[in-house]
Design a protein around this motif. Structure first.
Motif, short mmCIF file in Angstrom:
data_model
loop_
_atom_site.label_atom_id
_atom_site.label_comp_id
_atom_site.label_asym_id
_atom_site.label_seq_id
_atom_site.Cartn_x
_atom_site.Cartn_y
_atom_site.Cartn_z
N ASP A 106 0.85 -1.18 0.04
CA ASP A 106 -0.06 0.01 0.06
C ASP A 106 1.10 1.11 -0.11
O ASP A 106 1.18 1.84 1.05
N VAL A 107 1.11 1.74 -1.11
CA VAL A 107 2.16 2.97 -1.32
C VAL A 107 1.70 4.10 -0.65
O VAL A 107 2.64 4.73 -0.16
N LEU A 108 0.40 4.35 -0.67
CA LEU A 108 -0.15 5.58 0.02
C LEU A 108 0.37 5.54 1.73
O LEU A 108 0.63 6.31 2.33
N TRP A 109 -0.08 4.31 2.07
CA TRP A 109 0.32 4.05 3.51
C TRP A 109 1.69 4.09 4.03
O TRP A 109 2.13 4.72 4.81
N GLY A 110 2.58 3.75 2.80
CA GLY A 110 4.06 3.93 3.19
C GLY A 110 4.63 5.38 3.24
O GLY A 110 5.58 5.59 4.05
N LYS A 111 3.97 5.85 2.39
CA LYS A 111 4.26 7.34 2.25
C LYS A 111 3.84 8.36 3.52
O LYS A 111 4.58 9.15 4.24
N PHE A 112 2.60 7.85 4.03
CA PHE A 112 2.16 8.42 5.18
C PHE A 112 2.95 8.21 6.37
O PHE A 112 3.39 9.13 7.40
N LEU A 113 3.26 6.96 6.56
CA LEU A 113 4.23 6.55 7.47
C LEU A 113 5.71 7.05 7.56
O LEU A 113 6.10 7.68 8.54
N SER A 114 6.48 7.38 6.40
CA SER A 114 7.26 7.93 6.18
C SER A 114 7.41 9.49 6.66
O SER A 114 8.26 9.88 7.29
N THR A 115 6.23 10.06 6.45
CA THR A 115 6.31 11.25 6.99
C THR A 115 6.02 11.62 8.38
O THR A 115 5.93 12.61 8.72
N SER A 116 5.76 10.34 8.97
CA SER A 116 5.10 10.54 10.47
C SER A 116 5.98 9.89 11.28
O SER A 116 6.02 9.75 12.48
N LEU A 117 7.25 9.40 10.65
CA LEU A 117 8.18 8.34 11.72
C LEU A 117 8.42 9.17 12.94
O LEU A 117 8.54 8.53 13.81
#
Length: 256
Positions: A106-117
């Motif tokens: 889930d690419v969008l999920w991965g991007k959200f996680l990356s911006t939230s780490l």
């Protein structure tokens, strides 16, 4: 208001709240929380600016709701599948691998996680709380041994961020080129693992687990889980567990 109209109104309210969260999710995953405005969220959701405050007190409050909905619920799925593991190192390894597998699925999920780490909300209520629990448990039992805990956590976040931001083929090229300059059994062992497992092994190394043991732990079969929920792909009122899950992610799905 009649009793018959009340459920319809409630359903419309739920649908509006869901549109706001879906719009904020996509925008924050792409741009990051600081660079997204409430005006952008309401425009993308096709609702009036003032309507936002009917559902959320601030931009921070919708972000907190997203962290709980999108990250913590995913962490809970993995936690349920790995809680039987008594070794915090093995549990942490499995959690990291499943996190990276979901980001690939889930690419969008991965991007959200990356911006939230590294945000406080993610550390307190998102995936971070599960990772920190395992790290602290490992430190307390002396399974992990590090001299500088805060910097070790930063190093782990940096490792995950690199894996989330770069495409698999780009990482493979970079790591392959670096591997050509290395020798010895340790380099050979890393080369035989896929990138997901290599990331888990590196995190364990950061926490003081010996190189050979970190490779062995990362190579263990993952406990199967039924799949990850597709967020917002559901009717208003449904929870993530009610939504159609992504395909089952079992050990056989672990490919580079």
């Amino acid at each position: 208001m009649t009793a018959a109209k009340r459920p319809r109104l409630e359903k419309r309210k739920q649908a509006t709240r869901l549109r706001l969260m879906e719009s904020a999710y996509a925008l924050m995953a792409t741009k990051g929380f600081p660079d997204v405005s409430i005006q952008e969220i309401t425009s993308a959701a096709d609702v009036g600016f003032g309507t936002f405050y009917t559902y959320f007190a601030s931009k921070e409050s919708i972000y907190d709701a997203l962290v709980e909905e999108v990250l913590e619920s995913s962490g809970s799925v993995v936690d349920a599948a790995t809680r039987h593991l008594t070794d915090p190192a093995e549990r942490l390894s499995a959690g990291i691998q499943y996190t990276l597998l979901q980001a690939r699925s889930d690419v969008l999920w991965g991007k959200f996680l990356s911006t939230s780490l590294m945000t406080p909300a993610s550390a307190a209520r998102g995936l971070g709380k599960f990772f920190l629990r395992d790290v602290l448990e490992g430190l307390a039992s002396r399974r992990f041994e590090v001299e500088d805990v805060p910097m070790s956590v930063v190093a782990i976040a940096g490792t995950l961020d690199a894996m989330l931001r770069m495409k698999s083929d780009e990482l493979a090229t970079v790591l392959g080129n670096l591997g050509l300059q290395q020798g010895g059994d340790a380099a050979k062992g890393h080369g035989e693992l896929d990138l997901t497992k290599r990331s888990a092994a590196l995190v364990l190394r950061i926490l003081g687990v010996p190189a050979k043991e970190s490779l062995q732990l990362a190579s263990k079969p993952l406990p199967p889980i039924p799949g990850f929920a597709r967020f917002f792909d559901r009717e208003p009122g449904q929870t993530p567990s009610d939504a159609s899950p992504s395909p089952t992610l079992a050990p056989s799905d672990n490919k580079a």
